[in-house]
Scaffold this active site. Structure first.
Site, PDB file in Angstrom:
ATOM      1  CE1 TYR A 149      -1.881  -4.330   3.419  1.00 13.31           C
ATOM      2  CE2 TYR A 149      -3.386  -2.769   2.387  1.00 13.31           C
ATOM      3  CZ  TYR A 149      -2.172  -3.050   2.996  1.00 13.31           C
ATOM      4  OH  TYR A 149      -1.250  -2.024   3.173  1.00 13.31           O
ATOM      5  NE  ARG A 196      10.077  -6.027   9.646  1.00  9.18           N
ATOM      6  CZ  ARG A 196      10.539  -5.754   8.419  1.00  9.18           C
ATOM      7  NH1 ARG A 196      11.603  -6.406   7.944  1.00  9.18           N
ATOM      8  NH2 ARG A 196       9.937  -4.853   7.666  1.00  9.18           N
ATOM      9  NE  ARG A 206       0.583   1.858   8.923  1.00  5.30           N
ATOM     10  CZ  ARG A 206       1.680   2.571   8.653  1.00  5.30           C
ATOM     11  NH1 ARG A 206       1.586   3.687   7.977  1.00  5.30           N
ATOM     12  NH2 ARG A 206       2.858   2.170   9.032  1.00  5.30           N
ATOM     13  CG  PHE A 266      15.552  -9.580  -8.395  1.00 10.45           C
ATOM     14  CD1 PHE A 266      14.324  -9.913  -8.946  1.00 10.45           C
ATOM     15  CD2 PHE A 266      15.689  -8.337  -7.805  1.00 10.45           C
ATOM     16  CE1 PHE A 266      13.253  -9.032  -8.909  1.00 10.45           C
ATOM     17  CE2 PHE A 266      14.624  -7.436  -7.774  1.00 10.45           C
ATOM     18  CZ  PHE A 266      13.406  -7.788  -8.326  1.00 10.45           C
TER      19      PHE A 266
END
Ligand SMILES: COc1cccc([C@H]2O[C@H](CC(=O)N[C@@H](CC(=O)O)C(=O)O)C(=O)N(CC(C)(C)C)c3ccc(Cl)cc32)c1OC
Length: 348
Positions: A149, A196, A206, A266
């Site tokens: 997933y 978290r 969920r 980034f």
């Protein structure tokens, strides 16, 4: 900035980028010229896909059709989507998605191909997941399912970004060679967020924590919040953090390969935020009650410090030390955690 004045649809794309994620949007806008627009649009296409996947008001058949065809939708000038539920937070993006498509079609073909291919893989992965056996409460059974997933929703983003870095010429093409490293960049962020977001996801019905882990500590996923269950809940949290700590060496290896400063910032900033969040959630039972977040001041300090590899290694070392200090001998995972934190720093 003058480019934005000349091109109103590009301006709108940056408006949506800033609307969907202010703090990260700033980092994207610091990227060097050739990459900035490509990654802004990659982000918006991914956000569009996410908005469809997240929308529980869409019927499954329509959702699956959209997910599996999103890689062709991004080439259809004028396409927009108005059927998102009213409370879908980024529905506005899809209502004006024609603007994103116009700008996408202005990208170098090399960039378009990367974005379309990742969109195809991710859209089909999401559709497979949505129609899979876990459809009811999106539960994840094994650690293998958990990894698959996270690969679909986050690891593939690492694949795509490595390919964009290579295509831009700002990074050596070899950055895209090791897909395991690119995958780990996404897994580390996604798995940390899933820990978290335990309570937020539980309240939304969920669950993404793999039953292969939490099943050792609770009958039902929701038992973890019970006050008569604390020691087991604490041990479960450690087992989840342990699963993420394994990724640290690969994350640091990937970052050590980056040459371009704007690309380094980034890539490094989200990873240092994640190791800071991981240290915060470790042994912190508040995770079961509310969404814990690192303080703004901490985040600013991390952003300013994440400019070179030595600083990033020092930041990882600092937070792994915090985890080691919070590690309790009464925790059944005590030894595994101390091994993991030890190993994490034998390497780098
Ligand atoms: C080499 O790989 C990467 C290098 C740099 C950044 C990211 C990664 O970082 C943000 C960072 C971000 O979006 N932070 C949020 C805060 C938060 O979501 O917790 C923010 O700062 O608002 C993030 O979280 N995701 C979302 C996924 C994890 C699903 C990929 C993400 C989504 C789209 C893009 Cl183009 C990039 C990223 C990378 O992706 C792996």
């Amino acid at each position: 900035q003058k480019a934005l004045e000349a091109d109103p649809s590009k301006k709108l794309c940056y408006y949506y980028l800033n609307k969907t994620s202010r703090s990260f949007a700033a980092v994207i806008q610091e990227l060097d010229d050739d990459l900035r627009d490509a990654i802004c649009l990659f982000y918006l296409v991914l956000r569009g896909l996410d908005t469809i996947e997240d929308d529980m008001s869409l019927d499954l058949e329509q959702k699956v059709k959209l997910l599996r065809s999103f890689d062709t939708i991004i080439y259809q000038k004028g396409w927009t989507f108005n059927d998102n539920g009213p409370n879908e937070k980024d529905r506005d993006l899809l209502v004006h998605f024609d603007v994103v498509i116009d700008e996408f079609l202005r990208l170098k073909p090399g960039f378009q191909k990367v974005i379309a291919e990742i969109t195809r893989l991710m859209g089909n992965g999401m559709a497979d997941y949505a129609t899979g056996e876990h459809r009811e409460n999106t539960s994840v059974a094994t650690i293998k399912d958990f990894d698959l997933y996270c690969h679909y929703v986050a690891g593939l983003v690492g694949y795509g970004l490595s390919d964009l870095f290579a295509a831009s010429g700002l990074e050596d093409p070899s950055i895209a060679d090791d897909k395991t490293l690119s995958n780990c960049m996404g897994m580390f962020l996604q798995k940390t967020n899933i820990i978290r977001d335990y309570r937020e996801d539980l309240d939304d019905g969920r669950q993404f924590w793999p039953k292969e882990i939490w099943g050792n500590y609770a009958e039902n996923f929701g038992d973890l919040i019970r006050s008569d269950h604390l020691e087991k809940s604490r041990a479960c949290l450690s087992a989840m953090v342990l699963n993420v700590l394994e990724l640290v060496p690969d994350v640091l290896t990937y970052l050590s390969k980056i040459q371009n400063q704007s690309v380094f910032n980034f890539c490094a900033i989200p990873q240092v935020m994640a190791i800071s969040t991981l240290a915060l959630v470790f042994n912190n039972l508040d995770v079961y009650q509310r969404n814990v977040k690192i303080r703004k001041g901490e985040a600013v300090k991390l952003i300013l410090a994440s400019t070179d590899m030595d600083n990033v290694i020092a930041i990882f070392r600092e937070y792994i030390q915090v985890i080691s200090q919070k590690n309790e001998t009464t925790d059944p995972n005590f030894l595994k955690i101390s091994m993991a934190v030890g190993k994490d720093f034998l390497g780098a």
